[in-house]
Write a protein that holds these residues in place. Sequence first.
Motif, PDB file in Angstrom:
ATOM      1  N   SER A  42       0.835  -1.201   0.000  1.00 53.84           N
ATOM      2  CA  SER A  42       0.000   0.000   0.000  1.00 53.84           C
ATOM      3  C   SER A  42       0.867   1.248   0.000  1.00 53.84           C
ATOM      4  CB  SER A  42      -0.902   0.002   1.237  1.00 53.84           C
ATOM      5  OG  SER A  42      -1.579   1.242   1.355  1.00 53.84           O
ATOM      6  N   ALA A  43       0.409   2.262  -0.718  1.00 50.20           N
ATOM      7  CA  ALA A  43       1.102   3.548  -0.705  1.00 50.20           C
ATOM      8  C   ALA A  43       0.719   4.382   0.508  1.00 50.20           C
ATOM      9  CB  ALA A  43       0.774   4.324  -1.981  1.00 50.20           C
ATOM     10  N   LYS A  44      -0.337   3.962   1.186  1.00 55.99           N
ATOM     11  CA  LYS A  44      -0.898   4.785   2.263  1.00 55.99           C
ATOM     12  C   LYS A  44      -0.822   4.131   3.634  1.00 55.99           C
ATOM     13  CE  LYS A  44      -4.680   7.008   1.272  1.00 55.99           C
ATOM     14  NZ  LYS A  44      -6.123   7.334   0.991  1.00 55.99           N
ATOM     15  N   TYR A  45      -1.009   2.806   3.700  1.00 53.24           N
ATOM     16  CA  TYR A  45      -1.147   2.130   4.980  1.00 53.24           C
ATOM     17  C   TYR A  45       0.086   1.293   5.321  1.00 53.24           C
ATOM     18  CZ  TYR A  45      -6.014   3.234   3.871  1.00 53.24           C
ATOM     19  OH  TYR A  45      -7.163   3.890   3.515  1.00 53.24           O
ATOM     20  N   ALA A  46       0.504   1.362   6.587  1.00 57.61           N
ATOM     21  CA  ALA A  46       1.634   0.578   7.104  1.00 57.61           C
ATOM     22  C   ALA A  46       2.914   0.844   6.338  1.00 57.61           C
ATOM     23  CB  ALA A  46       1.302  -0.915   7.107  1.00 57.61           C
ATOM     24  N   VAL A  47       3.099   2.061   5.893  1.00 59.18           N
ATOM     25  CA  VAL A  47       4.336   2.470   5.222  1.00 59.18           C
ATOM     26  C   VAL A  47       4.646   3.898   5.621  1.00 59.18           C
ATOM     27  CG1 VAL A  47       3.023   3.103   3.156  1.00 59.18           C
ATOM     28  CG2 VAL A  47       5.501   2.791   3.003  1.00 59.18           C
ATOM     29  N   ILE A  48       5.907   4.160   5.947  1.00 60.02           N
ATOM     30  CA  ILE A  48       6.314   5.510   6.358  1.00 60.02           C
ATOM     31  C   ILE A  48       7.693   5.817   5.769  1.00 60.02           C
ATOM     32  CG2 ILE A  48       5.018   5.388   8.527  1.00 60.02           C
ATOM     33  CD1 ILE A  48       7.715   4.983   9.946  1.00 60.02           C
TER      34      ILE A  48
ATOM     35  N   THR B 206     -13.118  -1.198   7.886  1.00 56.31           N
ATOM     36  CA  THR B 206     -14.128  -0.153   7.678  1.00 56.31           C
ATOM     37  C   THR B 206     -13.452   1.140   7.239  1.00 56.31           C
ATOM     38  OG1 THR B 206     -13.983   0.626   9.953  1.00 56.31           O
ATOM     39  CG2 THR B 206     -15.549  -1.158   9.492  1.00 56.31           C
ATOM     40  N   PRO B 207     -14.186   2.037   6.608  1.00 60.00           N
ATOM     41  CA  PRO B 207     -13.614   3.337   6.254  1.00 60.00           C
ATOM     42  C   PRO B 207     -13.052   4.069   7.479  1.00 60.00           C
ATOM     43  CG  PRO B 207     -15.684   3.020   5.100  1.00 60.00           C
ATOM     44  CD  PRO B 207     -15.560   1.888   6.072  1.00 60.00           C
ATOM     45  N   GLU B 208     -13.741   3.925   8.603  1.00 58.74           N
ATOM     46  CA  GLU B 208     -13.286   4.593   9.829  1.00 58.74           C
ATOM     47  C   GLU B 208     -11.941   4.040  10.282  1.00 58.74           C
ATOM     48  OE1 GLU B 208     -17.502   5.032   9.236  1.00 58.74           O
ATOM     49  OE2 GLU B 208     -16.283   3.200   9.450  1.00 58.74           O
ATOM     50  N   TYR B 209     -11.789   2.701  10.208  1.00 60.81           N
ATOM     51  CA  TYR B 209     -10.518   2.138  10.655  1.00 60.81           C
ATOM     52  C   TYR B 209      -9.399   2.415   9.645  1.00 60.81           C
ATOM     53  CZ  TYR B 209      -7.435  -0.501  13.597  1.00 60.81           C
ATOM     54  OH  TYR B 209      -6.404  -0.830  14.450  1.00 60.81           O
ATOM     55  N   ARG B 210      -9.732   2.505   8.369  1.00 58.90           N
ATOM     56  CA  ARG B 210      -8.712   2.881   7.385  1.00 58.90           C
ATOM     57  C   ARG B 210      -8.186   4.286   7.675  1.00 58.90           C
ATOM     58  NH1 ARG B 210     -12.225   0.284   3.336  1.00 58.90           N
ATOM     59  NH2 ARG B 210     -11.219  -1.646   2.638  1.00 58.90           N
ATOM     60  N   GLU B 211      -9.103   5.178   8.009  1.00 54.75           N
ATOM     61  CA  GLU B 211      -8.679   6.540   8.367  1.00 54.75           C
ATOM     62  C   GLU B 211      -7.808   6.514   9.617  1.00 54.75           C
ATOM     63  OE1 GLU B 211     -10.676  10.902   9.514  1.00 54.75           O
ATOM     64  OE2 GLU B 211     -11.955   9.207   8.991  1.00 54.75           O
ATOM     65  N   HIS B 212      -8.205   5.695  10.593  1.00 50.80           N
ATOM     66  CA  HIS B 212      -7.414   5.532  11.807  1.00 50.80           C
ATOM     67  C   HIS B 212      -6.031   4.967  11.481  1.00 50.80           C
ATOM     68  CE1 HIS B 212      -6.418   4.540  15.957  1.00 50.80           C
ATOM     69  NE2 HIS B 212      -6.271   3.270  15.624  1.00 50.80           N
ATOM     70  N   SER B 213      -5.964   4.003  10.576  1.00 53.71           N
ATOM     71  CA  SER B 213      -4.702   3.384  10.196  1.00 53.71           C
ATOM     72  C   SER B 213      -3.740   4.410   9.592  1.00 53.71           C
ATOM     73  CB  SER B 213      -4.942   2.248   9.188  1.00 53.71           C
ATOM     74  OG  SER B 213      -5.757   1.251   9.745  1.00 53.71           O
ATOM     75  N   GLU B 214      -4.283   5.258   8.736  1.00 53.36           N
ATOM     76  CA  GLU B 214      -3.453   6.292   8.125  1.00 53.36           C
ATOM     77  C   GLU B 214      -2.900   7.238   9.193  1.00 53.36           C
ATOM     78  OE1 GLU B 214      -3.629   9.434   4.365  1.00 53.36           O
ATOM     79  OE2 GLU B 214      -5.464   8.474   5.081  1.00 53.36           O
ATOM     80  N   LYS B 215      -3.729   7.575  10.180  1.00 52.22           N
ATOM     81  CA  LYS B 215      -3.289   8.459  11.256  1.00 52.22           C
ATOM     82  C   LYS B 215      -2.200   7.797  12.106  1.00 52.22           C
ATOM     83  CE  LYS B 215      -7.602  11.085  11.740  1.00 52.22           C
ATOM     84  NZ  LYS B 215      -8.776  11.374  12.621  1.00 52.22           N
ATOM     85  N   ILE B 216      -2.334   6.486  12.341  1.00 53.97           N
ATOM     86  CA  ILE B 216      -1.330   5.769  13.127  1.00 53.97           C
ATOM     87  C   ILE B 216       0.026   5.821  12.439  1.00 53.97           C
ATOM     88  CG2 ILE B 216      -0.618   3.463  13.905  1.00 53.97           C
ATOM     89  CD1 ILE B 216      -2.661   4.661  15.721  1.00 53.97           C
ATOM     90  N   GLY B 217       0.039   5.603  11.115  1.00 48.77           N
ATOM     91  CA  GLY B 217       1.294   5.674  10.369  1.00 48.77           C
ATOM     92  C   GLY B 217       1.927   7.047  10.449  1.00 48.77           C
TER      93      GLY B 217
ATOM     94  N   LEU C  90      -3.229  -2.486   7.545  1.00 47.84           N
ATOM     95  CA  LEU C  90      -2.980  -2.621   6.113  1.00 47.84           C
ATOM     96  C   LEU C  90      -4.145  -2.129   5.256  1.00 47.84           C
ATOM     97  CD1 LEU C  90      -1.214  -6.100   6.119  1.00 47.84           C
ATOM     98  CD2 LEU C  90      -0.158  -3.887   5.613  1.00 47.84           C
ATOM     99  N   GLY C  91      -5.284  -1.807   5.889  1.00 51.76           N
ATOM    100  CA  GLY C  91      -6.415  -1.279   5.139  1.00 51.76           C
ATOM    101  C   GLY C  91      -7.174  -2.309   4.340  1.00 51.76           C
ATOM    102  N   GLU C  92      -7.022  -3.596   4.686  1.00 47.02           N
ATOM    103  CA  GLU C  92      -7.660  -4.670   3.930  1.00 47.02           C
ATOM    104  C   GLU C  92      -8.485  -5.567   4.848  1.00 47.02           C
ATOM    105  OE1 GLU C  92      -4.410  -6.837   2.358  1.00 47.02           O
ATOM    106  OE2 GLU C  92      -3.661  -5.209   1.087  1.00 47.02           O
ATOM    107  N   ASP C  93      -9.514  -6.188   4.283  1.00 49.83           N
ATOM    108  CA  ASP C  93     -10.237  -7.236   4.997  1.00 49.83           C
ATOM    109  C   ASP C  93      -9.368  -8.494   5.024  1.00 49.83           C
ATOM    110  OD1 ASP C  93     -12.310  -5.427   4.902  1.00 49.83           O
ATOM    111  OD2 ASP C  93     -13.426  -6.500   3.349  1.00 49.83           O
ATOM    112  N   PHE C  94      -9.493  -9.300   6.073  1.00 51.35           N
ATOM    113  CA  PHE C  94      -8.821 -10.594   6.095  1.00 51.35           C
ATOM    114  C   PHE C  94      -9.545 -11.533   7.048  1.00 51.35           C
ATOM    115  CE2 PHE C  94      -6.444  -7.774   9.017  1.00 51.35           C
ATOM    116  CZ  PHE C  94      -6.531  -8.470  10.202  1.00 51.35           C
ATOM    117  N   GLU C  95      -9.259 -12.816   6.889  1.00 56.33           N
ATOM    118  CA  GLU C  95      -9.860 -13.852   7.727  1.00 56.33           C
ATOM    119  C   GLU C  95      -8.859 -14.447   8.707  1.00 56.33           C
ATOM    120  OE1 GLU C  95     -13.059 -14.772   7.950  1.00 56.33           O
ATOM    121  OE2 GLU C  95     -13.464 -13.119   6.559  1.00 56.33           O
ATOM    122  N   LEU C  96      -7.580 -14.452   8.346  1.00 54.32           N
ATOM    123  CA  LEU C  96      -6.539 -15.029   9.189  1.00 54.32           C
ATOM    124  C   LEU C  96      -5.518 -13.971   9.565  1.00 54.32           C
ATOM    125  CD1 LEU C  96      -5.972 -18.336   7.161  1.00 54.32           C
ATOM    126  CD2 LEU C  96      -7.153 -18.122   9.352  1.00 54.32           C
TER     127      LEU C  96
END
Length: 352
Positions: free
Chosen positions: A106-112, A285-296, A272-278
């Motif tokens: 991702s260009a946005k999530y979990a990368v700094i 959710t859009p809210e958590y994606r926004e939160h993820s970007e803020k964490i990075g 990572l901004g993605e759905d997963f099962e494992l």
Amino acid sequence: MAPLRQKAAVVGENGTAVLTEVNVPKVGPGQVLVKVVAAAQNPSDWKMAKELKAIGAVLGLDYAGVVEEVGADVPAGLRYIGERVCGFVKGAEGPSGAFSEYLVGSAKYAVIPIPAGWSFEDAAQIGVAGLTAVLALWEGNTGLPTPLAPTTTPFPILVYGGSSAVGIYAIQFAKLAGLRVLATASSRNFDVLKDYGADEVFDYKDPEVSQKIRAATGGKLRHAVDTISEGSSGAIIAAAFGEDGGHIGQILPYSSPEENVTVKFVLGYRLLGEDFELPWPFKATPEYREHSEKIGKFLAQILALGKVKPMPKLILPKGLASVQEGFDYMTSGKVSAQKITYKIADTPGVSA
């Protein structure tokens, strides 16, 4: 221009790591292609290889490298070709992983951006450990100050498993936030943790460790980060809290050991901004994606203060050809206050 083929460590029979040649993954919308310079090992690497047995999937989460290509739909100015970046991807599942010459993430999530003064080998360890430490401190607890707005009236926090990668970063972040940092570790790592900012360190093997921590804090301990989250770690922490209980940020889920203790399970994969099962189902959710970007961005700001130090590294000599050796070293219990690291250029057949 990236080549079509590359060397990579992939999942082999029985969850082993095998060096082979695979296709370079194609960059998609919202992604970047990164030329990996260094990669670092986490327990998740060998665990996911063993559990998923996705034979041929590229291994590795933590990476540091240089942006080679920027995909479509990446916001202008977010990433640029030639940028030094670090972070993590979800290895052991598909064609992109950190134990390779190139990866797509991702260009946005979990990368700094890599902090000034940090080598690629240093920065390779930031992704999982740094981001998880942030989550365990500020998602797993409430009311904590931050390194960007430190408190002037210190109160105690416990980092259980202080010599782990997450622990070493949690200690530093908590100390920069102005807190009084207590940690547990084996006695051989006491001096190491004090060098990283721990005010007091206790032997986790001591049968009276909870009582000693409780006495040292006068029963005022209310906050903890559990970087082990297995065995009796939760019960030990709960017994170290005062009568009012407290909060535990945990990296593996377990039930609260006491009625007055709240536990919050944090998981880096959620960033990572993605759905997963494992390993556990998650809906991005859009809210958590926004939160993820803020964490990075928050982690990048902490590192930009120039006061965080990388943990000691154990660089194995043959790059990606050493991954199985790294797995064996880790599963034998030899890793202690160090990060197994691979320099991609050290891999036989790979040029710098």
